[in-house]
Design a protein around this motif. Structure first.
Motif, PDB file in Angstrom:
ATOM      1  N   ILE A  21       0.838  -1.203   0.000  1.00 19.78           N
ATOM      2  CA  ILE A  21       0.000   0.000   0.000  1.00 19.78           C
ATOM      3  C   ILE A  21       0.872   1.252   0.000  1.00 19.78           C
ATOM      4  O   ILE A  21       0.605   2.213  -0.722  1.00 19.78           O
ATOM      5  N   TYR A  26      -1.914   4.854  -3.399  1.00 24.97           N
ATOM      6  CA  TYR A  26      -3.328   4.573  -3.165  1.00 24.97           C
ATOM      7  C   TYR A  26      -3.725   3.464  -4.118  1.00 24.97           C
ATOM      8  O   TYR A  26      -3.203   3.368  -5.227  1.00 24.97           O
ATOM      9  N   GLN A  29      -9.834  -1.102  -4.163  1.00 22.31           N
ATOM     10  CA  GLN A  29     -10.186  -2.205  -3.275  1.00 22.31           C
ATOM     11  C   GLN A  29     -10.050  -3.569  -3.944  1.00 22.31           C
ATOM     12  O   GLN A  29      -9.487  -4.501  -3.365  1.00 22.31           O
ATOM     13  N   ASP A  51     -10.959  -6.440   5.285  1.00 20.75           N
ATOM     14  CA  ASP A  51     -11.395  -5.584   6.389  1.00 20.75           C
ATOM     15  C   ASP A  51     -10.696  -5.966   7.689  1.00 20.75           C
ATOM     16  O   ASP A  51     -10.253  -5.093   8.447  1.00 20.75           O
ATOM     17  N   VAL A  54      -6.913  -4.948   7.481  1.00 21.14           N
ATOM     18  CA  VAL A  54      -6.734  -3.500   7.613  1.00 21.14           C
ATOM     19  C   VAL A  54      -7.004  -3.062   9.054  1.00 21.14           C
ATOM     20  O   VAL A  54      -6.273  -2.229   9.613  1.00 21.14           O
ATOM     21  N   ASN A  58      -4.185  -1.336  11.303  1.00 23.77           N
ATOM     22  CA  ASN A  58      -4.346  -0.013  11.899  1.00 23.77           C
ATOM     23  C   ASN A  58      -4.134  -0.050  13.411  1.00 23.77           C
ATOM     24  O   ASN A  58      -3.576   0.881  13.992  1.00 23.77           O
ATOM     25  N   ILE A  68      -4.213   3.167   7.693  1.00 18.87           N
ATOM     26  CA  ILE A  68      -4.743   2.871   6.366  1.00 18.87           C
ATOM     27  C   ILE A  68      -6.166   3.412   6.336  1.00 18.87           C
ATOM     28  O   ILE A  68      -7.012   2.997   7.113  1.00 18.87           O
ATOM     29  N   ASP A  69      -6.399   4.358   5.466  1.00 21.69           N
ATOM     30  CA  ASP A  69      -7.728   4.971   5.349  1.00 21.69           C
ATOM     31  C   ASP A  69      -8.301   4.613   3.981  1.00 21.69           C
ATOM     32  O   ASP A  69      -7.599   4.119   3.107  1.00 21.69           O
ATOM     33  N   ARG A  70      -9.572   4.863   3.810  1.00 23.17           N
ATOM     34  CA  ARG A  70     -10.192   4.582   2.521  1.00 23.17           C
ATOM     35  C   ARG A  70     -11.251   5.629   2.209  1.00 23.17           C
ATOM     36  O   ARG A  70     -11.818   6.255   3.112  1.00 23.17           O
ATOM     37  N   TYR A  81      -7.847   2.666  -1.065  1.00 26.78           N
ATOM     38  CA  TYR A  81      -7.130   2.637   0.205  1.00 26.78           C
ATOM     39  C   TYR A  81      -5.802   3.370   0.077  1.00 26.78           C
ATOM     40  O   TYR A  81      -5.165   3.338  -0.981  1.00 26.78           O
ATOM     41  N   ARG A 169      -5.909  10.182  -2.230  1.00 29.10           N
ATOM     42  CA  ARG A 169      -5.022  10.288  -1.070  1.00 29.10           C
ATOM     43  C   ARG A 169      -5.019  11.707  -0.511  1.00 29.10           C
ATOM     44  O   ARG A 169      -5.019  11.899   0.708  1.00 29.10           O
TER      45      ARG A 169
END
Length: 233
Positions: A21, A26, A29, A51, A54, A58, A68-70, A81, A169
């Motif tokens: 990642i 970025y 999915q 899920d 991640v 995190n 890790i954000d989405r 992500y 991002r």
């Protein structure tokens, strides 16, 4: 452990996925799910839920100030992500983009302003001229192009048809800072719209607008485009 309890996440899986990642800046999915399957297969471990991985990742890196954000990709309408600085809860660019020199941060703010106040896109050549003439930045044209290239390489911007546009991002990592531009929300999915369509007072992403049109009669003369127009096929 009961049969309903999830299997523990192999630390090698999270480590490799995090590396991927970060390198990708970025990632979509579906692509990330495929990569996770490949990682599990190559490591000889049972398949894992994206899920869950991640979430575990995190939890593991939360102490570092990153996560890790989405968010929704505005053009494809798919989840994307990214590895972001979780201090983005701050409205200050300098707390989020700490990897840059202090002397660069003010210029980066000017770059963001030029992009976001000009309908979310800016011609690269015009942008450099604006930085030199309007903002009186004490850098050469070559140095400014180098800084813009660095922002692109780090995944905050991308260039389309010589226009600089923000990426998913950028929207994730600088979400709070960008709120000063009073970003519109999509009338269908309630996510930020910087590329899409406006009908009267409502804004839509392209694919959300396609859905809206199926049950609403919309005159083509009634809508305008938001941001850099996407070529429709």
């Amino acid at each position: 452990m009961s049969q309903l309890d999830p299997l523990p996440i192999n630390p090698s899986v999270t480590r490799v996925l995090l590396t991927y990642i970060r390198a990708a800046k970025y990632v979509d999915q579906s692509e990330l799910e495929q990569k996770l399957c490949v990682i599990c297969d190559e490591l000889g471990v049972p398949p894992a839920s994206l899920d869950e991985v991640v979430h575990h990742l995190n939890h593991t890196i939360s102490f570092s100030g990153f996560k890790i954000d989405r968010c929704l990709d505005e053009v494809s309408n798919t989840l994307v992500y990214a590895f972001v600085n979780s201090s983005s809860i701050s409205t200050q660019v300098d707390k989020t983009l700490s990897r840059f020199k202090v002397s660069d941060l003010e210029i980066i703010k000017f770059i963001i302003d030029e992009v976001f106040v000009n309908d979310y896109h800016a011609n690269v050549d015009s942008l450099v001229n604006s930085l030199l003439i309007k903002h009186h930045v004490s850098r050469t044209s070559k140095e400014l192009r180098g800084l813009i290239s660095k922002l692109i390489n780090l995944g905050y911007f991308e260039v389309e048809r010589n226009f600089l546009v923000g990426t998913a991002r950028l929207l994730m990592e600088l979400r709070s800072y960008l709120n000063k531009y009073q970003l519109a929300k999509c009338a269908t999915c309630d996510n930020i719209v910087t590329r899409g369509v406006q009908v009267e007072t409502r804004q839509f992403h392209y694919k959300c607008f396609d859905i809206y049109k199926r049950s609403n009669d919309v005159d083509p003369t009634q809508w305008t485009y938001i941001g850099l127009q996407v070529a429709r096929t």
